[in-house]
Each structure stands twice: as structure tokens, then as C-alpha cells.
Design a protein around this motif. Structure first.
Motif, PDB file in Angstrom:
ATOM      1  N   LEU A 194      13.625 -12.982  -4.795  1.00 39.96           N
ATOM      2  CA  LEU A 194      14.678 -14.006  -4.877  1.00 39.96           C
ATOM      3  C   LEU A 194      16.048 -13.324  -4.848  1.00 39.96           C
ATOM      4  CD1 LEU A 194      14.513 -17.108  -5.168  1.00 39.96           C
ATOM      5  CD2 LEU A 194      14.797 -16.808  -7.638  1.00 39.96           C
ATOM      6  N   ASP A 195      16.159 -12.214  -5.568  1.00 43.84           N
ATOM      7  CA  ASP A 195      17.431 -11.470  -5.578  1.00 43.84           C
ATOM      8  C   ASP A 195      17.754 -10.901  -4.192  1.00 43.84           C
ATOM      9  OD1 ASP A 195      16.881 -10.000  -8.901  1.00 43.84           O
ATOM     10  OD2 ASP A 195      17.579 -11.986  -8.266  1.00 43.84           O
ATOM     11  N   GLU A 196      16.673 -10.680  -3.419  1.00 47.06           N
ATOM     12  CA  GLU A 196      16.873 -10.168  -2.050  1.00 47.06           C
ATOM     13  C   GLU A 196      17.123 -11.293  -1.044  1.00 47.06           C
ATOM     14  OE1 GLU A 196      16.364  -5.935  -2.563  1.00 47.06           O
ATOM     15  OE2 GLU A 196      16.930  -7.154  -0.842  1.00 47.06           O
ATOM     16  N   GLY A 197      17.070 -12.555  -1.526  1.00 52.01           N
ATOM     17  CA  GLY A 197      17.299 -13.682  -0.610  1.00 52.01           C
ATOM     18  C   GLY A 197      16.046 -14.164   0.089  1.00 52.01           C
ATOM     19  N   VAL A 198      14.898 -14.021  -0.597  1.00 47.70           N
ATOM     20  CA  VAL A 198      13.634 -14.544  -0.053  1.00 47.70           C
ATOM     21  C   VAL A 198      12.993 -15.445  -1.109  1.00 47.70           C
ATOM     22  CG1 VAL A 198      11.343 -13.985   0.860  1.00 47.70           C
ATOM     23  CG2 VAL A 198      13.291 -12.491   1.368  1.00 47.70           C
ATOM     24  N   TYR A 199      12.647 -16.647  -0.751  1.00 45.55           N
ATOM     25  CA  TYR A 199      12.200 -17.686  -1.684  1.00 45.55           C
ATOM     26  C   TYR A 199      10.718 -17.952  -1.468  1.00 45.55           C
ATOM     27  CZ  TYR A 199      12.638 -22.250  -4.162  1.00 45.55           C
ATOM     28  OH  TYR A 199      12.520 -23.312  -5.023  1.00 45.55           O
ATOM     29  N   PHE A 200       9.888 -17.340  -2.344  1.00 43.35           N
ATOM     30  CA  PHE A 200       8.452 -17.636  -2.354  1.00 43.35           C
ATOM     31  C   PHE A 200       8.202 -18.775  -3.340  1.00 43.35           C
ATOM     32  CE2 PHE A 200       6.635 -14.757   0.506  1.00 43.35           C
ATOM     33  CZ  PHE A 200       7.155 -13.488   0.352  1.00 43.35           C
ATOM     34  N   ALA A 201       6.978 -19.321  -3.324  1.00 46.07           N
ATOM     35  CA  ALA A 201       6.619 -20.372  -4.289  1.00 46.07           C
ATOM     36  C   ALA A 201       6.733 -19.800  -5.703  1.00 46.07           C
ATOM     37  CB  ALA A 201       5.188 -20.856  -4.030  1.00 46.07           C
ATOM     38  N   PRO A 202       7.384 -20.540  -6.617  1.00 46.23           N
ATOM     39  CA  PRO A 202       7.613 -20.053  -7.982  1.00 46.23           C
ATOM     40  C   PRO A 202       6.375 -20.167  -8.875  1.00 46.23           C
ATOM     41  CG  PRO A 202       8.573 -22.229  -7.744  1.00 46.23           C
ATOM     42  CD  PRO A 202       8.036 -21.840  -6.398  1.00 46.23           C
ATOM     43  N   SER A 203       5.245 -19.696  -8.359  1.00 44.61           N
ATOM     44  CA  SER A 203       4.015 -19.714  -9.157  1.00 44.61           C
ATOM     45  C   SER A 203       2.964 -18.860  -8.457  1.00 44.61           C
ATOM     46  CB  SER A 203       3.476 -21.147  -9.294  1.00 44.61           C
ATOM     47  OG  SER A 203       2.129 -21.108  -9.733  1.00 44.61           O
ATOM     48  N   ALA A 204       2.184 -18.132  -9.228  1.00 43.81           N
ATOM     49  CA  ALA A 204       1.100 -17.305  -8.656  1.00 43.81           C
ATOM     50  C   ALA A 204      -0.078 -18.177  -8.237  1.00 43.81           C
ATOM     51  CB  ALA A 204       0.645 -16.279  -9.692  1.00 43.81           C
ATOM     52  N   TYR A 205       0.011 -19.463  -8.531  1.00 45.11           N
ATOM     53  CA  TYR A 205      -1.095 -20.379  -8.206  1.00 45.11           C
ATOM     54  C   TYR A 205      -0.725 -21.324  -7.070  1.00 45.11           C
ATOM     55  CZ  TYR A 205      -3.208 -18.721 -12.516  1.00 45.11           C
ATOM     56  OH  TYR A 205      -3.757 -17.930 -13.496  1.00 45.11           O
ATOM     57  N   GLU A 206       0.204 -20.886  -6.226  1.00 44.09           N
ATOM     58  CA  GLU A 206       0.587 -21.734  -5.085  1.00 44.09           C
ATOM     59  C   GLU A 206       0.458 -20.939  -3.792  1.00 44.09           C
ATOM     60  OE1 GLU A 206       1.836 -25.276  -7.259  1.00 44.09           O
ATOM     61  OE2 GLU A 206       1.260 -24.864  -5.177  1.00 44.09           O
TER      62      GLU A 206
ATOM     63  N   ARG B  16       0.846  -1.213   0.000  1.00 40.93           N
ATOM     64  CA  ARG B  16       0.000   0.000   0.000  1.00 40.93           C
ATOM     65  C   ARG B  16       0.871   1.249   0.000  1.00 40.93           C
ATOM     66  NH1 ARG B  16      -3.419  -3.183  -0.316  1.00 40.93           N
ATOM     67  NH2 ARG B  16      -5.504  -3.485   0.450  1.00 40.93           N
ATOM     68  N   ALA B  17       1.944   1.202   0.799  1.00 41.93           N
ATOM     69  CA  ALA B  17       2.820   2.389   0.914  1.00 41.93           C
ATOM     70  C   ALA B  17       3.460   2.706  -0.442  1.00 41.93           C
ATOM     71  CB  ALA B  17       3.902   2.131   1.952  1.00 41.93           C
ATOM     72  N   HIS B  18       3.596   1.664  -1.265  1.00 39.56           N
ATOM     73  CA  HIS B  18       4.164   1.872  -2.611  1.00 39.56           C
ATOM     74  C   HIS B  18       3.088   2.068  -3.672  1.00 39.56           C
ATOM     75  CE1 HIS B  18       8.484   1.115  -1.872  1.00 39.56           C
ATOM     76  NE2 HIS B  18       8.054   0.343  -0.880  1.00 39.56           N
ATOM     77  N   GLY B  19       1.827   2.142  -3.219  1.00 42.61           N
ATOM     78  CA  GLY B  19       0.720   2.368  -4.158  1.00 42.61           C
ATOM     79  C   GLY B  19       0.469   1.198  -5.094  1.00 42.61           C
ATOM     80  N   ILE B  20       0.772  -0.001  -4.604  1.00 40.69           N
ATOM     81  CA  ILE B  20       0.636  -1.202  -5.464  1.00 40.69           C
ATOM     82  C   ILE B  20      -0.612  -1.991  -5.076  1.00 40.69           C
ATOM     83  CG2 ILE B  20       1.702  -3.480  -5.923  1.00 40.69           C
ATOM     84  CD1 ILE B  20       4.419  -2.009  -5.708  1.00 40.69           C
ATOM     85  N   ALA B  21      -1.407  -2.387  -6.070  1.00 40.10           N
ATOM     86  CA  ALA B  21      -2.604  -3.208  -5.835  1.00 40.10           C
ATOM     87  C   ALA B  21      -2.149  -4.588  -5.380  1.00 40.10           C
ATOM     88  CB  ALA B  21      -3.416  -3.324  -7.112  1.00 40.10           C
TER      89      ALA B  21
ATOM     90  N   ALA C 108      -7.356 -13.447 -12.694  1.00 41.31           N
ATOM     91  CA  ALA C 108      -7.548 -12.042 -13.091  1.00 41.31           C
ATOM     92  C   ALA C 108      -6.586 -11.112 -12.351  1.00 41.31           C
ATOM     93  CB  ALA C 108      -8.988 -11.615 -12.804  1.00 41.31           C
ATOM     94  N   SER C 109      -5.859 -11.660 -11.362  1.00 39.55           N
ATOM     95  CA  SER C 109      -4.878 -10.813 -10.654  1.00 39.55           C
ATOM     96  C   SER C 109      -3.691 -10.561 -11.576  1.00 39.55           C
ATOM     97  CB  SER C 109      -4.417 -11.501  -9.360  1.00 39.55           C
ATOM     98  OG  SER C 109      -3.640 -12.662  -9.654  1.00 39.55           O
ATOM     99  N   ASN C 110      -2.800  -9.659 -11.169  1.00 34.38           N
ATOM    100  CA  ASN C 110      -1.689  -9.282 -12.037  1.00 34.38           C
ATOM    101  C   ASN C 110      -0.556 -10.299 -11.934  1.00 34.38           C
ATOM    102  OD1 ASN C 110       0.447  -8.056 -13.377  1.00 34.38           O
ATOM    103  ND2 ASN C 110      -0.287  -5.980 -12.864  1.00 34.38           N
ATOM    104  N   ILE C 111      -0.691 -11.370 -12.716  1.00 34.42           N
ATOM    105  CA  ILE C 111       0.274 -12.483 -12.678  1.00 34.42           C
ATOM    106  C   ILE C 111       1.664 -12.016 -13.106  1.00 34.42           C
ATOM    107  CG2 ILE C 111       0.796 -14.805 -13.571  1.00 34.42           C
ATOM    108  CD1 ILE C 111      -1.776 -14.842 -11.956  1.00 34.42           C
ATOM    109  N   GLU C 112       1.697 -11.122 -14.098  1.00 37.18           N
ATOM    110  CA  GLU C 112       3.007 -10.632 -14.573  1.00 37.18           C
ATOM    111  C   GLU C 112       3.739  -9.892 -13.449  1.00 37.18           C
ATOM    112  OE1 GLU C 112       2.744 -12.804 -17.458  1.00 37.18           O
ATOM    113  OE2 GLU C 112       4.554 -11.511 -17.364  1.00 37.18           O
ATOM    114  N   ARG C 113       2.978  -9.117 -12.704  1.00 37.66           N
ATOM    115  CA  ARG C 113       3.613  -8.371 -11.607  1.00 37.66           C
ATOM    116  C   ARG C 113       4.098  -9.344 -10.519  1.00 37.66           C
ATOM    117  NH1 ARG C 113       1.278  -2.653  -9.630  1.00 37.66           N
ATOM    118  NH2 ARG C 113       2.928  -1.811 -10.968  1.00 37.66           N
ATOM    119  N   PHE C 114       3.350 -10.441 -10.308  1.00 37.58           N
ATOM    120  CA  PHE C 114       3.825 -11.440  -9.342  1.00 37.58           C
ATOM    121  C   PHE C 114       5.204 -11.961  -9.775  1.00 37.58           C
ATOM    122  CE2 PHE C 114       4.144 -14.811  -6.393  1.00 37.58           C
ATOM    123  CZ  PHE C 114       4.717 -15.850  -7.091  1.00 37.58           C
ATOM    124  N   LYS C 115       5.354 -12.247 -11.067  1.00 41.68           N
ATOM    125  CA  LYS C 115       6.623 -12.802 -11.556  1.00 41.68           C
ATOM    126  C   LYS C 115       7.788 -11.845 -11.277  1.00 41.68           C
ATOM    127  CE  LYS C 115       4.300 -15.243 -15.350  1.00 41.68           C
ATOM    128  NZ  LYS C 115       4.170 -15.363 -16.835  1.00 41.68           N
TER     129      LYS C 115
END
Ligand code: KE4
Length: 427
Positions: free
Chosen positions: A386-398, A340-345, A372-379
Motif C-alpha cells: 500500500l505504501d508503494e501504491g499497490v492496493y491488494f485486498a485488505p484480508s488474507a482470506y480474499e 523466492r529471490a528474497h528467501g520468503i515462503a 495455517a499460512s503466515n497471516i501476520e506476514r501477509f499484513k
């Protein structure tokens, strides 16, 4: 070239896609999968010896953090007495009794070696016990890769945008009715049309394979009443939610009693295990008591069971789940505030130690809303983290997973990384 890239190139020459499970290939987010060399607590290290805060946790099992010393010790102590016997052991009786004690709907239970085996067998059992062929599943739910379930499945299949699998003959799915998750009216209509032919409904009672999607009010209750009214069996696939969302899974949170439950992941603490269980009158159809055949060389494996018993004991510590849910909520609330602080949905949701993050203003209530969510932005966010050293699930559907070792310092480090990552997204 990084060691990850070298290993991925080498792996791709001997293993399809370079991985032993499709979602690990990073195909839906792009880039090179990280080859893990070791893990400890909330951390994993990759082949370039980079450390990551891990929110995949082996897709759920690592609820106590990686390499918990008591679980590792239990595995070591079991292994020195042999790895597998193909004969009954007392430990299998002990874990069966522990599962039955913890889940009131379980009167009997049988161990297998994966979630797929558990759900595949539960469906065969429902068909055998009822003498009926049709099953109902929900689009976006994934129950493993048994043929009759690979119809509009979630998880890796959705990630590929390939809602059905090649190699499954039409005849194998002719009896599978697929309904939109949370579509209560469609459930009623399916039972009105096919009620006497429906053996079971299988559902993720909180969905985690289309990202985290909660059941709408009345959805699970309708499944229960329709199954009861038509003599069909209700199967809660708690492979992911079992002992993850709370001490008694979703059935404990809702008080809704399924006829059968499938389990895996957490109950093995990271070792290969699965289980199916439920009403004794239904379970008695399973061989050698009854005519529904099921078997497994490594079912009840003593090393896996040792890990499971120790894990379940540690999960029974007073306040364990309250702490886990609190830490998970700190993560999701913090990410939401930062976006929110960055104005991101952006929105996020959690149940116990399981969470979902979505590049959308509202938390999705269906597969269509997740899509319908912004899948590209998730990627972009995934790789920035990942570059910051945090490993989330490699898919917007997980869904994502927090362990009891994700303490305040780890959550704070994650949120600091997210602040930098959101800053790169622009709004
Ligand atoms: P396994 O056969 O992978 O042990 O379990 C299949 C399964 C069954 N039911 C539910 C609700 C599940 O979530 C799963 C497997 N979950 C995926 C995570 N999305 C496993 C990850 C993978 O396929 O590599």
C-alpha cells in the motif's frame, strides 16, 4: 492528519465501523481504509490524491478496468431516459438472452440487485421446487449474508474469526449442513444420512472467499453425482467466478452442469445487479408462475442492465480471456519469483482473471491450510505494498482481481514494488 483518516473518523460517527461493508474497514490488516475519490483503468485514487494500482476491482466487477468509456457512455445514455420504471423493458430481455446464450445450464434467468439476493432466492427456490428443507454449504465459502448461509461463512466473517453471525436464530440454520470444502467423503456421508431431505448443495465452484482455493479433483463431480442420485439441486454460486475465470465461468471450464447458477459482480460491470437461473422446470416454480415468491423494486434496473449489456459485449471480444489469464499469470509468477529471490515462503495461484497469494510454501487446498499460512506476514506485505501504491485486498482470506487494463507496464510496476516490499519483510 490525512484526509483518509479524517473521513474515516467522520464516517465512524454515522456508519457502523465507518463502512458499508465490513471487509472495507481494514480490521484484519489494521490501519486506515483508503477513501476512494475516483478510478480509471487499473488505478484508484484516495482522498489524499494518492494513486494505487488496484487489484480489488470492486471485488470482481471491474474486469474491463474502472470507468471503461463505453460502459460509462451506456450508463449515461440509459440514465437520460429515466433511472427506474418498475416495469419490464426490452433491455432486460436482451441481457437475459445474452446470459442464457453464454451459459448452457441457463434455460431461464431472473435478475435481482445483488449476489446475496441471488443466492438467498436460489436456496428458497431449491426448497420450494423439491419440497425439502436441508441445504449443504462448505466452510470458508461465502454466499452473501442471508441468514441460513451465515454459518461458518468465509469472507468478512472469517476475517473476523467469527465463523457464525450474531442475530441468526439457531432455528434458521438448523437445516444448514456445513462441510469442509473438498471433503468428498463427508459429502457422500451427508447424503447417505440425509439424502431424501436435502434440497440443494450450494458451492463456490472455485472458492474466492477463503482466498482462492480450487476444487480438488473429483470434488465437483461428486457433488453433481450425489445431487442427481438423491434428487437434490446443485447450485453453482458463480457470483465471483462468473465471466471472471473464463467466458462461461467454472461450468465452462469443467463441463459440469449445475441445476441453478447464481451471478452478480461482472454481469453488472460495477452497477448493482445479480441473477439466478438454470433449469426451466425448476425456474417455473418462481412467482408469478409458481409458488416460490421473489420480487425486487430495482430488479432489472435499466441503468444497471445497460452497464451489464455493454460489459458482456466487450467481454466477448476474441482473445479477451486468453489475454486476461496471461496477464494474471505474469503477476502471480512474478510475485512468486520475487519472493523466492528474497528467501520468503510464498506461493500464488490464478484462474483466468482471479488470483490468490499466500505466505506459505504450497498453494493451500483448504481453509485450514489458508489459516495455517503466515497471516501476520501477509499484513506486513499488504501495508508495504500500500505504501508503494499497490492496493491488494485488505484480508488474507480474499482473492485478487486483474482487469484487461493491467498491461505489462502496470504488472512490471507492481513487481518492482513487490521487490521493495519483500525486501522489508526479512526472511
Ligand atoms: P453481494 O451481496 O455482496 O453482491 O454478493 C454476495 C456474494 C455471493 N457469492 C459470492 C461467491 C461472493 O463472493 C459474494 C460477495 N463477495 C464479497 C467478496 N469477498 C463481496 C465483498 C464485500 O462483502 O464487501
Amino acid at each position: 492528519m490525512s484526509r483518509n483518516a479524517e473521513l474515516f473518523e467522520r464516517a465512524s460517527r454515522s456508519i457502523p465501523g465507518g463502512v458499508n461493508s465490513p471487509v472495507r474497514a481494514f480490521r484484519s490488516v489494521g490501519g486506515t481504509p483508503r477513501f476512494v475519490t475516483r478510478a480509471q483503468g487499473p488505478y484508484i485514487w484516495d482522498a489524499d490524491d494518492r494513486r494505487y494500482i488496484d487489484y480489488v476491482g470492486s471485488w470482481g466487477p471491474a474486469i474491463l478496468g474502472h470507468a471503461h468509456p463505453e460502459v460509462v457512455s451506456a450508463v449515461q445514455q440509459a440514465a437520460v431516459h429515466g433511472l427506474s420504471y418498475g416495469a419490464p423493458t426490452e433491455a432486460e430481455v436482451q441481457i437475459a438472452e445474452m446470459l442464457i446464450e453464454r451459459l448452457p445450464s441457463l434455460e431461464m434467468v431472473r435478475l435481482v440487485s445483488s449476489g446475496t439476493e441471488a443466492t438467498m432466492t436460489a436456496i428458497r427456490l431449491a426448497r420450494g421446487a423439491t419440497g425439502r428443507n436441508k441445504i449443504i454449504k462448505f466452510e470458508g465459502c461465502y454466499h452473501g449474508h442471508a441468514d441460513s448461509l451465515l454459518v461458518k461463512a468465509g469472507s468478512g466473517l472469517l476475517t473476523f474469526g467469527n465463523p457464525t453471525s450474531a442475530g441468526v436464530p439457531p432455528e434458521f440454520v438448523a437445516h444448514t449442513i456445513v462441510i469442509d470444502y473438498n471433503d468428498t467423503e463427508a459429502v457422500r456421508a451427508a447424503f447417505a444420512e440425509h439424502g431424501k431431505d436435502i434440497a440443494c448443495v450450494i458451492v463456490e465452484p472455485i472458492a474466492g472467499n477463503m482466498n482462492l482455493v480450487k476444487p480438488a479433483a473429483g470434488f465437483l463431480e461428486t457433488l453433481r453425482t450425489e445431487c442427481t442420485a438423491h434428487g437434490a439441486l446443485l447450485i453453482f454460486d458463480e457470483v465471483m467466478t462468473g465471466f471472471r475465470v473464463g467466458p462461461q465461468g467454472v461450468q465452462g471450464l469443467t463441463g459440469i452442469k449445475p441445476d441453478l447458477t447464481t451471478l452478480a459482480k461482472v454481469i453488472g460491470g460495477g452497477m448493482p445487479i445479480g441473477a439466478f437461473g438454470g433449469r426451466a422446470d425448476v425456474m417455473k416454480h418462481i412467482a408469478p408462475l409458481g409458488g416460490v415468491y421473489q420480487a425486487g423494486t430495482l430488479s432489472g434496473n435499466p441503468v444497471a442492465v445497460a452497464a451489464g449489456i455493454t460489459t458482456l459485449k466487450l467481454l466477448s471480444a476474441p482473445g479477451f480471456y486468453e489475454h486476461l489469464a496471461s496477464q494474471t499469470r505474469k503477476l502471480t509468477d512474478g510475485l512468486t519469483a520475487c519472493a523466492r529471490a528474497h528467501g520468503i515462503a510464498f506461493s500464488a495461484d490464478s484462474v483466468g482473471g482471479m488470483f490468490g497469494i499466500y505466505f506459505a510454501d504450497q498453494v493451500p487446498g483448504s481453509l485450514a491450510e489458508v489459516s495455517a499460512s503466515n497471516i501476520e506476514r501477509f499484513k506486513v506485505f499488504f501495508h508495504a505494498m500500500l505504501d508503494e501504491g499497490v492496493y491488494f485486498a485488505p484480508s488474507a482470506y480474499e482473492a485478487g482481481f486483474v482487469s484487461s487494463t493491467h498491461d505489462d507496464a502496470v504488472i512490471a510496476a507492481t513487481l518492482a514494488a513487490a521487490d521493495r516490499a519483500f525486501g522489508k519483510l526479512g526472511n
